[in-house]
Design an enzyme around this catalytic site. Structure first.
Site, short mmCIF file in Angstrom:
data_model
loop_
_atom_site.label_atom_id
_atom_site.label_comp_id
_atom_site.label_asym_id
_atom_site.label_seq_id
_atom_site.Cartn_x
_atom_site.Cartn_y
_atom_site.Cartn_z
N ASN A 105 -10.74 -2.74 -6.19
CA ASN A 105 -9.93 -1.86 -7.05
C ASN A 105 -10.56 -1.63 -8.43
OD1 ASN A 105 -6.68 -3.00 -5.80
ND2 ASN A 105 -7.92 -1.26 -5.15
N ASP B 1 0.83 -1.20 0.00
CA ASP B 1 0.00 0.00 0.00
C ASP B 1 0.87 1.26 0.00
OD1 ASP B 1 -2.32 1.46 0.02
OD2 ASP B 1 -2.63 1.33 2.18
#
Ligand code: FPP
Length: 246
Positions: free
Chosen positions: A69, A21
């Protein structure tokens, strides 16, 4: 002593999973588009894979693209998909050279045909490698995976191949996309966020969690070593008392 020198070989995790991330923030801090961060994250993927393989870790799972996503701006999704295809294509030699097999978990059928094909070709070509498996979580989420497993089990009950009494934790595990992969002992998340984000929720029941402030494009071999040293200092009790596990 370096972090690497502090690692005890006899207490190495067999499986490390990473939530990569911070690519977007890394790019933004440099005044660049988010994809610049993803592109720079590829170096960290290489470093993590090389260092894990060198140490003797058997499985490294990377959360590369979640089910959620898909809701990102189309331009970012397209750019990420092209980056995945080109990275797999470019890195296949590195996988062969390092005796690493590529695997994938997730709703792979939902991937664009070009990436699905590139992925399946790379999986087949590297299937014989034994040193480590690099597992890409693509179009993956635990909610999708567990729902999919329950649907498959329900179908078998409906077809008379199973009865409800056959259903237990072991049977459910065998219907997950991770059926051939041991549960991770160590889960790392970069970028200072303290969330699991729908990643391997079933499989991390007893994993040790490690959070670092490093943004993924800055993650280097030393960071992986540091996480392993931290993991090795923990007492893993699996619900037992400290005296029982000593
Ligand atoms: C999270 O950062 C990262 C991703 C959603 C994609 C990770 C992909 C790569 C590193 C590219 C290549 C990977 C492989 C395995 C070939 P973010 O965009 O959520 O960052 P932010 O939280 O700062 O916005």
């Amino acid at each position: 002593m370096s972090w690497k020198d502090q690692i005890k070989q006899d207490k190495l995790p067999r499986h490390i999973a990473i939530i990569m991330d911070g690519n977007g923030r890394w790019a933004k801090r440099r005044g660049k588009l988010r994809i610049f961060g993803h592109r720079n994250g590829v170096k960290s993927v290489r470093e993590a894979a090389e260092s894990a393989a060198e140490l003797g870790v058997e499985f490294l799972t990377l959360y590369a693209f979640s089910t959620e996503n898909w809701s990102r701006p189309r331009s970012e999704v397209n750019a990420l998909m092209s980056l995945l295809v080109s990275t797999i294509h470019k890195e296949i030699k590195t996988l062969h050279d390092n005796d690493i097999s590529l695997k994938a978990i997730g709703d792979l059928q939902s991937l664009p045909p070009a990436i699905y094909k590139e992925l399946q070709d790379a999986i087949k070509e590297t299937a014989h490698h034994k040193r480590m498996s690099l597992v890409l979580a693509l179009s993956y989420s635990s909610h999708w995976e567990i729902t999919d497993a329950v649907r498959k089990i329900a179908q078998k009950v409906s077809d008379g191949k199973l009865v409800p009494e056959d259903i237990n934790a072991d049977l459910l595990s065998k219907h997950l996309t991770t059926r051939d992969i041991p549960d991770p002992e160590l889960l790392i998340r970069t970028s200072g966020e303290f969330r699991i984000s729908n990643f391997l929720l079933w499989q991390i029941a007893y994993a040790e969690l490690y959070f670092t402030n490093k943004l993924w494009p800055d993650f280097r071999k030393e960071d992986l070593y540091e996480a392993i040293v931290d993991y090795q200092k923990r007492e893993r009790r699996f619900g037992k008392t400290s005296d029982q596990v000593k």
